[in-house]
Design a protein around this motif. Structure first.
Motif, PDB file in Angstrom:
ATOM      1  N   VAL A 187       0.840  -1.205   0.000  1.00 41.23           N
ATOM      2  CA  VAL A 187       0.000   0.000   0.000  1.00 41.23           C
ATOM      3  C   VAL A 187       0.872   1.250   0.000  1.00 41.23           C
ATOM      4  CG1 VAL A 187      -1.670   1.331   1.346  1.00 41.23           C
ATOM      5  CG2 VAL A 187      -1.947  -1.142   1.117  1.00 41.23           C
ATOM      6  N   PHE A 188       1.927   1.246   0.809  1.00 42.54           N
ATOM      7  CA  PHE A 188       2.834   2.387   0.874  1.00 42.54           C
ATOM      8  C   PHE A 188       3.490   2.644  -0.484  1.00 42.54           C
ATOM      9  CE2 PHE A 188       7.212   3.899   1.446  1.00 42.54           C
ATOM     10  CZ  PHE A 188       6.979   5.121   2.067  1.00 42.54           C
ATOM     11  N   CYS A 189       3.970   1.593  -1.121  1.00 41.65           N
ATOM     12  CA  CYS A 189       4.648   1.751  -2.414  1.00 41.65           C
ATOM     13  C   CYS A 189       3.683   2.204  -3.504  1.00 41.65           C
ATOM     14  CB  CYS A 189       5.326   0.442  -2.812  1.00 41.65           C
ATOM     15  SG  CYS A 189       6.766   0.020  -1.812  1.00 41.65           S
ATOM     16  N   VAL A 190       2.463   1.680  -3.482  1.00 43.37           N
ATOM     17  CA  VAL A 190       1.475   2.083  -4.484  1.00 43.37           C
ATOM     18  C   VAL A 190       1.129   3.560  -4.339  1.00 43.37           C
ATOM     19  CG1 VAL A 190      -0.927   1.796  -5.206  1.00 43.37           C
ATOM     20  CG2 VAL A 190       0.509  -0.213  -4.853  1.00 43.37           C
ATOM     21  N   LEU A 191       1.003   4.022  -3.087  1.00 43.24           N
ATOM     22  CA  LEU A 191       0.688   5.432  -2.863  1.00 43.24           C
ATOM     23  C   LEU A 191       1.867   6.343  -3.209  1.00 43.24           C
ATOM     24  CD1 LEU A 191      -1.257   5.217   0.526  1.00 43.24           C
ATOM     25  CD2 LEU A 191      -2.204   5.586  -1.761  1.00 43.24           C
ATOM     26  N   LEU A 192       3.088   5.865  -2.944  1.00 46.62           N
ATOM     27  CA  LEU A 192       4.266   6.695  -3.163  1.00 46.62           C
ATOM     28  C   LEU A 192       4.800   6.560  -4.580  1.00 46.62           C
ATOM     29  CD1 LEU A 192       6.174   8.633  -1.681  1.00 46.62           C
ATOM     30  CD2 LEU A 192       7.617   6.667  -1.131  1.00 46.62           C
ATOM     31  N   PHE A 193       4.763   5.344  -5.117  1.00 46.07           N
ATOM     32  CA  PHE A 193       5.281   5.080  -6.471  1.00 46.07           C
ATOM     33  C   PHE A 193       4.131   4.570  -7.341  1.00 46.07           C
ATOM     34  CE2 PHE A 193       8.705   3.904  -3.416  1.00 46.07           C
ATOM     35  CZ  PHE A 193       9.539   4.986  -3.654  1.00 46.07           C
ATOM     36  N   ARG A 194       3.429   5.482  -7.969  1.00 45.62           N
ATOM     37  CA  ARG A 194       2.257   5.102  -8.766  1.00 45.62           C
ATOM     38  C   ARG A 194       2.628   4.181  -9.928  1.00 45.62           C
ATOM     39  NH1 ARG A 194      -2.432   8.075  -8.032  1.00 45.62           N
ATOM     40  NH2 ARG A 194      -2.537   8.695  -5.838  1.00 45.62           N
ATOM     41  N   LYS A 195       3.827   4.346 -10.466  1.00 40.74           N
ATOM     42  CA  LYS A 195       4.258   3.533 -11.604  1.00 40.74           C
ATOM     43  C   LYS A 195       5.178   2.392 -11.184  1.00 40.74           C
ATOM     44  CE  LYS A 195       4.046   7.463 -14.804  1.00 40.74           C
ATOM     45  NZ  LYS A 195       4.823   8.307 -15.752  1.00 40.74           N
ATOM     46  N   GLY A 196       5.242   2.111  -9.901  1.00 37.72           N
ATOM     47  CA  GLY A 196       6.157   1.094  -9.419  1.00 37.72           C
ATOM     48  C   GLY A 196       7.535   1.688  -9.175  1.00 37.72           C
ATOM     49  N   ILE A 197       8.375   0.939  -8.511  1.00 33.08           N
ATOM     50  CA  ILE A 197       9.703   1.443  -8.143  1.00 33.08           C
ATOM     51  C   ILE A 197      10.526   1.775  -9.384  1.00 33.08           C
ATOM     52  CG2 ILE A 197      11.859   0.867  -6.980  1.00 33.08           C
ATOM     53  CD1 ILE A 197      10.211  -0.913  -5.091  1.00 33.08           C
ATOM     54  N   VAL A 198      10.649   0.827 -10.291  1.00 39.67           N
ATOM     55  CA  VAL A 198      11.438   1.051 -11.504  1.00 39.67           C
ATOM     56  C   VAL A 198      10.769   2.079 -12.404  1.00 39.67           C
ATOM     57  CG1 VAL A 198      12.342  -0.037 -13.597  1.00 39.67           C
ATOM     58  CG2 VAL A 198      12.475  -1.238 -11.416  1.00 39.67           C
ATOM     59  N   GLY A 199       9.452   2.051 -12.479  1.00 39.40           N
ATOM     60  CA  GLY A 199       8.735   3.018 -13.310  1.00 39.40           C
ATOM     61  C   GLY A 199       8.957   4.443 -12.862  1.00 39.40           C
ATOM     62  N   GLU A 200       8.936   4.675 -11.543  1.00 41.58           N
ATOM     63  CA  GLU A 200       9.163   6.021 -11.010  1.00 41.58           C
ATOM     64  C   GLU A 200      10.606   6.464 -11.245  1.00 41.58           C
ATOM     65  OE1 GLU A 200       7.223   8.295  -9.815  1.00 41.58           O
ATOM     66  OE2 GLU A 200       5.392   7.099  -9.956  1.00 41.58           O
ATOM     67  N   ILE A 201      11.559   5.558 -11.022  1.00 44.70           N
ATOM     68  CA  ILE A 201      12.962   5.910 -11.234  1.00 44.70           C
ATOM     69  C   ILE A 201      13.197   6.252 -12.706  1.00 44.70           C
ATOM     70  CG2 ILE A 201      15.323   5.015 -11.228  1.00 44.70           C
ATOM     71  CD1 ILE A 201      14.561   3.376  -8.756  1.00 44.70           C
TER      72      ILE A 201
END
Length: 325
Positions: free
Chosen positions: A303-317
């Motif tokens: 839930v934390f990652c979805v709220l913080l990284f809407r496109k996923g970890i690699v997608g946001e980076i």
């Protein structure tokens, strides 16, 4: 085009061209890290990461690039695991043929399930895949060769091509790494091919793809079968790594877990599922040694990652790097 212009990343017309050298160096460094990893970390843990990373990459090919949400990929993963385990233990097949039997079974299941499921879209497609996957679960529970709730245990690893002794953890790790890289390269080639471009077009606007003359059902079925085959490869390898195949491999929770891995890492990216699988497997292994409830903790992190990284970890980076470029 001059040599100097290529090195500096510019064409003869002064137009920037993609930087090839940094990407090549990055891939080489990742490969070197994977080769040296078993000397620093537990090989069985690394093999589990590679198996689930391939499983997540196979699933991502379907949802991330074709836009098809499947809740039944555990059927291919677990079905292939059972067939591979049975072929290696009962039929005494060499590991390469046992894996081929598992992948062939997953491919056949993918062809049948895909032909039924792609007739519908959206939530209906997802529910059909879930229902078909549950049928495989009940077959795994009832068929005599699957061992019921005990599963198939004591699966021999054997000798790969009659030469490589897979009972050696290092030999087994490098065999798993080679199979993972093969599957990953197949996915990468498919994504960057004209076939992959059509899949992206179908994901973005299927009616327009149809209006351009593409027979979208054929493309979706081919993507479904390819995804099922690679998921079966992951399941087959996993059965040899842990020397067992159980009902856990075909439950709906396994289908949900691969969705979690893909969304955490970054849906629609090549490396996202790998990062997501590594994160989930690492959390499960670490939290298993504590008194904390593993599903609750992983759910909270999700839930934390979805709220913080809407496109996923690699997608946001990737998005941040693109904006800075």
């Amino acid at each position: 085009m001059s040599t100097q212009s290529t090195v500096h990343g510019r064409s003869g017309l002064g137009t920037p061209t993609p930087a090839v050298i940094p990407g090549a160096v990055l891939w080489a460094a990742a490969l070197l890290l994977a080769v040296l990893a078993p000397f620093a970390l537990y090989p069985v843990f690394l093999m589990k990461v590679l198996c689930f990373a391939l499983f997540a990459c196979a699933f991502n090919l379907l949802i991330g690039f074709a836009g098809l949400m499947s809740f039944g990929h555990a059927a291919f993963f677990g079905g292939a695991a059972y067939v591979t385990a049975h072929a290696a233990k009962v039929w005494a097949l060499p590991p390469e043929f046992a894996i081929l039997a598992g992948v062939g079974t997953a491919t056949l299941l993918g062809l049948v399930f895909g032909a039924l499921a792609i007739r519908r879209q959206g939530i209906y497609f997802a529910m059909i895949t879930l229902a078909l996957s549950q049928m495989v679960f009940f077959l795994a529970l009832q068929l005599p060769f699957t061992g019921g709730e005990d599963g198939i245990q004591g699966v021999p690893r054997g000798r790969l091509f009659g030469l490589v002794d897979l009972t050696d953890p290092l030999a087994m790790y490098y065999a798993v790494l080679a199979l993972f890289l093969s599957g990953f390269l197949v996915i990468r080639r498919a994504v960057h091919s004209p076939f992959g471009q059509v899949l992206k077009a179908i994901r973005e606007n299927e009616p327009r793809a149809v209006s351009l003359g593409y027979r979208t059902e054929r493309y979706k079925l081919l993507a479904f079968v390819l995804s099922a085959s690679l998921a079966g490869l992951a399941g087959s390898v996993k059965a040899l790594v842990f020397q067992l195949a159980t009902l856990t491999d075909v439950t709906w929770q396994m289908s949900g877990e691969v969705v979690l891995m893909t969304l955490l890492g970054g849906m629609g990216t090549l490396l996202g599922p790998v990062v997501g699988a590594a994160l989930v497997v690492a959390l499960e292994s670490y939290l298993a040694e504590t008194s904390l409830p593993v599903p609750v903790v992983i759910g909270a992190i999700f839930v934390f990652c979805v709220l913080l990284f809407r496109k996923g970890i690699v997608g946001e980076i990737a998005g941040i790097l693109k904006r800075r470029a």
